[in-house]
Design a protein around this motif. Structure first.
Motif, PDB file in Angstrom:
ATOM      1  N   PHE A 423       0.850  -1.184   0.000  1.00 12.28           N
ATOM      2  CA  PHE A 423       0.000   0.000   0.000  1.00 12.28           C
ATOM      3  C   PHE A 423       0.887   1.236   0.000  1.00 12.28           C
ATOM      4  O   PHE A 423       1.824   1.344   0.793  1.00 12.28           O
ATOM      5  N   CYS A 424       0.585   2.199  -0.886  1.00 11.79           N
ATOM      6  CA  CYS A 424       1.335   3.452  -0.931  1.00 11.79           C
ATOM      7  C   CYS A 424       0.359   4.598  -1.164  1.00 11.79           C
ATOM      8  O   CYS A 424      -0.781   4.390  -1.603  1.00 11.79           O
ATOM      9  N   GLY A 430      -5.592   7.351   4.723  1.00  9.83           N
ATOM     10  CA  GLY A 430      -6.229   6.182   5.330  1.00  9.83           C
ATOM     11  C   GLY A 430      -5.644   4.863   4.893  1.00  9.83           C
ATOM     12  O   GLY A 430      -6.384   3.887   4.726  1.00  9.83           O
ATOM     13  N   LYS A 431      -4.333   4.803   4.731  1.00 15.33           N
ATOM     14  CA  LYS A 431      -3.704   3.542   4.298  1.00 15.33           C
ATOM     15  C   LYS A 431      -3.829   2.465   5.370  1.00 15.33           C
ATOM     16  O   LYS A 431      -4.218   1.333   5.087  1.00 15.33           O
ATOM     17  N   SER A 432      -3.498   2.805   6.621  1.00 15.36           N
ATOM     18  CA  SER A 432      -3.532   1.805   7.693  1.00 15.36           C
ATOM     19  C   SER A 432      -4.955   1.339   7.978  1.00 15.36           C
ATOM     20  O   SER A 432      -5.206   0.143   8.189  1.00 15.36           O
ATOM     21  N   THR A 433      -5.902   2.277   7.995  1.00 14.28           N
ATOM     22  CA  THR A 433      -7.300   1.914   8.270  1.00 14.28           C
ATOM     23  C   THR A 433      -7.862   0.996   7.196  1.00 14.28           C
ATOM     24  O   THR A 433      -8.510  -0.020   7.485  1.00 14.28           O
ATOM     25  N   LEU A 518       0.360  -8.118   3.902  1.00 12.31           N
ATOM     26  CA  LEU A 518      -0.056  -6.750   3.612  1.00 12.31           C
ATOM     27  C   LEU A 518       1.014  -5.804   4.144  1.00 12.31           C
ATOM     28  O   LEU A 518       1.248  -5.747   5.360  1.00 12.31           O
ATOM     29  N   VAL A 519       1.678  -5.070   3.255  1.00 13.87           N
ATOM     30  CA  VAL A 519       2.797  -4.202   3.610  1.00 13.87           C
ATOM     31  C   VAL A 519       2.298  -2.773   3.707  1.00 13.87           C
ATOM     32  O   VAL A 519       1.832  -2.195   2.713  1.00 13.87           O
ATOM     33  N   ASP A 520       2.385  -2.209   4.920  1.00 15.65           N
ATOM     34  CA  ASP A 520       1.997  -0.819   5.141  1.00 15.65           C
ATOM     35  C   ASP A 520       3.239   0.066   5.007  1.00 15.65           C
ATOM     36  O   ASP A 520       4.286  -0.235   5.596  1.00 15.65           O
ATOM     37  N   THR A 521       3.142   1.145   4.243  1.00 14.92           N
ATOM     38  CA  THR A 521       4.272   2.050   4.036  1.00 14.92           C
ATOM     39  C   THR A 521       3.930   3.435   4.584  1.00 14.92           C
ATOM     40  O   THR A 521       2.756   3.754   4.822  1.00 14.92           O
ATOM     41  N   ALA A 522       4.959   4.243   4.752  1.00 15.96           N
ATOM     42  CA  ALA A 522       4.768   5.601   5.262  1.00 15.96           C
ATOM     43  C   ALA A 522       4.173   6.488   4.184  1.00 15.96           C
ATOM     44  O   ALA A 522       4.474   6.338   2.992  1.00 15.96           O
ATOM     45  N   GLY A 523       3.323   7.417   4.601  1.00 13.03           N
ATOM     46  CA  GLY A 523       2.776   8.387   3.663  1.00 13.03           C
ATOM     47  C   GLY A 523       3.844   9.364   3.212  1.00 13.03           C
ATOM     48  O   GLY A 523       4.694   9.785   4.004  1.00 13.03           O
TER      49      GLY A 523
END
Length: 638
Positions: A423-424, A430-433, A518-523
């Motif tokens: 996710f980028c 709202g990437k994490s949500t 699921l890879v969460d990235t920094a905004g």
């Protein structure tokens, strides 16, 4: 030098082809058909494919397409003129063969157009070489020469012209505020027999003339409007105070149950409240299926009910003449016919949050599609343009590649490897949500999920994912899945390399048997080169199966800028020969925009990528799949 020039029908029959430098024109023309003609992206008559630039023209009356290809490093100024000349001559020469409208007649027909084309090509090349000499502009032709010399001279005692105008306006406002008597006295003076102009010592600018006309209009019609406004305001008195005020007695509440808004619990145990919450959350659908997006509102239902009621004020003759007034019978559409309708459609799209450039390209595409098309007897220009625009928008929202995550995950299971999603996006979308929402959807479908906390920059990012993981674990405990852990968080704290954490998470998921990572990235902003380089490194090193861009539905023109620069940065900073770009879009905060759904059109049009998920709320079940027809209906609503 041209590479090729081809003429084919919209049914796919090649009528004539000229081969220049290029050996074959099949690949570029097929790319043009797939990417532009079938996707309703004909706003620009130019298309780039590898090292070639293709320019095309549509003939909607005879269902023909004219395509010319040349090297994109060349600047050929005569190409547009050549296409117009070839189109005109070919249509006039073979009109009878084309009008038969049968594939057999087109196949049996002989289109000997080689000599005519070479003659037109030679004339176009010669006309581009002959240029008229540029002449310098004379002083007599300038705007300054038209002004009198007296208007340019300033004396010491005089005020500048702009200040004099402003003082006149202020004086006019003061006269207007004195009352109706003052304005009624001022108007006859203006309407006197004396000529108004510089010879009488009075100079009137355009602004003053407009102001005087406006005052006359207000005097004629303003009083009636004021009276009607006052009457409407007096008819609807405002209600003051609360309907049911709360009564307090000596610091206590007489009705304590009315003020208790806490969640009801059974025997004071939070587990009972959690079980009720679980029943509320399980609203994704049977078997974990995503529900379609519903863009209808209560206003639409009320409007539909009101439209069914017969109107008593509208007469039968008035409705009949109004219907017959806009009919266009058996004529071919031209640009002039569609210009006013397309201008209104463009303004309507921009008001619905579609990016301005994309709204212009959409209207241009519809104009190219309809120009020369013969209308029916009972068809209006407005209805024809609106229907064509609706079809184009639905086609845009249904791109070439459809992302089916469940099928791809099952395919990865057969290969005994985890399915990786990255996710980028920019900050605060709202990437994490939405990552947590997608995790819940995957858990409902029976897949185990490993969440990789690769946002090592934002304070509280890891703790936010830890809270979501604990909540999802409570909804899907291991006891319900034979002791198997369905969701887990993989984190290494803050200040670490995000690409390294993602690589370790994928290896951990492969060893532990997780189905999805699921890879969460920094905004990050699209203009921040160091952060975009780090994101390109993460994607290049780990090669995820799906790269999702998370964007807000609130943005308009910014959506285009974000997606274009994200794709460009991933291509520029990637170390691979074929860089990995964005594969799909997650559109968030869709419940906050009512019917201003233009961001969905802007994002899909600029990237040709599908909208995979739509976020519509705050709970885990508020995840929808895009319904193209519902979005277009909301977009076209007045």
């Amino acid at each position: 030098m041209l590479d090729f020039f081809t003429i084919f029908s919209k049914g796919g029959l090649v009528l004539w082809c000229f081969q220049g430098v290029s050996d074959s024109c099949t690949g570029p023309v097929n790319a043009l058909i797939r990417s532009v003609l079938l996707q309703e992206r004909g706003g620009n008559n130019s298309f780039t494919h590898e090292a070639l630039t293709l320019k095309y023209k549509l003939d909607n009356q005879f269902e023909l397409v004219f395509v010319v290809g040349f090297q994109k490093i060349l600047t050929l100024t005569y190409v547009d003129k050549l296409i117009d000349d070839v189109h005109r001559l070919f249509r006039d020469k073979y009109r009878t063969e084309i009008q038969q409208q049968s594939a057999l007649s087109l196949l049996n027909g002989t289109f000997d157009f080689q000599n005519d084309f070479l003659r037109l090509l030679r004339e176009a090349e010669e006309s581009s070489k002959i240029r008229a000499p540029t002449t310098m502009k004379k002083f007599e032709d300038s705007e300054k020469a038209k002004k009198p010399v007296r208007s340019m001279i300033e004396t010491r005692g005089e005020k500048p012209k702009e200040k004099a105008k402003n003082s006149k306006k202020r004086g006019a406002k003061k006269e207007g505020s004195d009352g109706p008597l003052a304005t009624s006295k001022a108007v006859p003076a203006e309407k006197s027999g004396l000529p108004v102009g510089p010879e009488n010592g009075v100079e009137l600018s355009k602004e003053e003339l407009i102001r005087r006309k406006r005052e006359e209009f207000i005097q004629k019609h303003g009083r009636g409007m004021e009276k009607s406004n006052k009457s409407t305001k007096s008819d609807a008195p405002k209600e003051k105070g609360k309907k049911a005020p709360r009564v307090w007695e000596l610091g206590g509440c007489a009705n304590k149950e009315a003020l208790d808004y806490s969640t009801p619990t059974t025997n004071g145990s939070p587990e009972a409240a959690l079980s009720e919450d679980i029943n509320l959350i399980r609203g994704t659908g049977p078997g974990g299926q995503l529900q379609d997006l519903d863009c209808s509102s209560s206003d639409d239902e009320g409007a539909a009910q009101n439209s069914t009621k017969p109107s008593a004020t509208k007469g039968t003759l008035g409705g009949m003449f109004g219907m017959l007034k806009g009919l266009v019978g058996s004529k071919s559409l031209s640009r002039e016919d569609m210009e006013s309708v397309l201008d209104k459609m463009r303004d309507h799209l921009i008001a619905k949050n579609v990016a301005a450039d994309i709204a212009v390209q959409l209207c241009e595409s519809v104009a190219n599609k309809l120009e020369g098309k013969v209308m029916g007897t009972f068809s209006t220009v407005t209805s024809t343009v609106k229907q064509a625009l609706q079809e184009s928008l639905v086609q845009i929202l249904q791109p070439q590649r459809r992302v089916d995550m469940l099928r791809d995950i099952m395919d990865a299971q057969r290969r005994q490897r985890p399915y990786v999603v990255t996710f980028c996006g920019v900050n605060g979308v709202g990437k994490s949500t939405n990552l947590a929402k997608i995790s819940f959807w995957l858990l409902e479908n029976g897949f185990s999920v490993l969440i990789a906390a690769c946002d090592t920059f934002r304070a509280g990012a890891v703790e936010q994912l830890r809270t979501h993981t604990r909540r999802l674990s409570a909804l899907h405990p291991p006891e319900k899945h034979g002791g198997r852990t369905m969701v887990q968080l993989f984190e290494k704290g803050y200040g670490k390399d995000a690409a390294g954490i993602a690589m370790e998470a994928i290896a951990f998921a492969r060893n532990q048997g997780f189905d999805v990572v699921l890879v969460d990235t920094a905004g990050r902003m699209q203009d921040n080169a160091p952060l975009m380089t780090a994101l390109a490194k993460l994607i290049t090193v780990n090669t995820p199966d799906l790269v999702l861009f998370v964007g807000e539905a609130l943005v308009g023109n910014e959506a285009v800028d974000q997606l274009v620069k994200f794709n460009r940065a991933l291509a520029d900073h990637s170390m691979a020969q074929t860089p990995r770009l964005i594969d799909g879009i997650v559109l968030t905060k869709f419940d906050t925009i009512d019917d201003k759904v233009g961001a969905a059109i802007s994002m899909t049009y600029i990237t040709s990528k599908p909208i995979v998920f739509v976020g519509t709320g705050q709970t885990y079940c508020d995840l929808r799949s895009l319904n193209a027809k519902a979005v277009v209906a909301a977009l076209m609503k007045a």
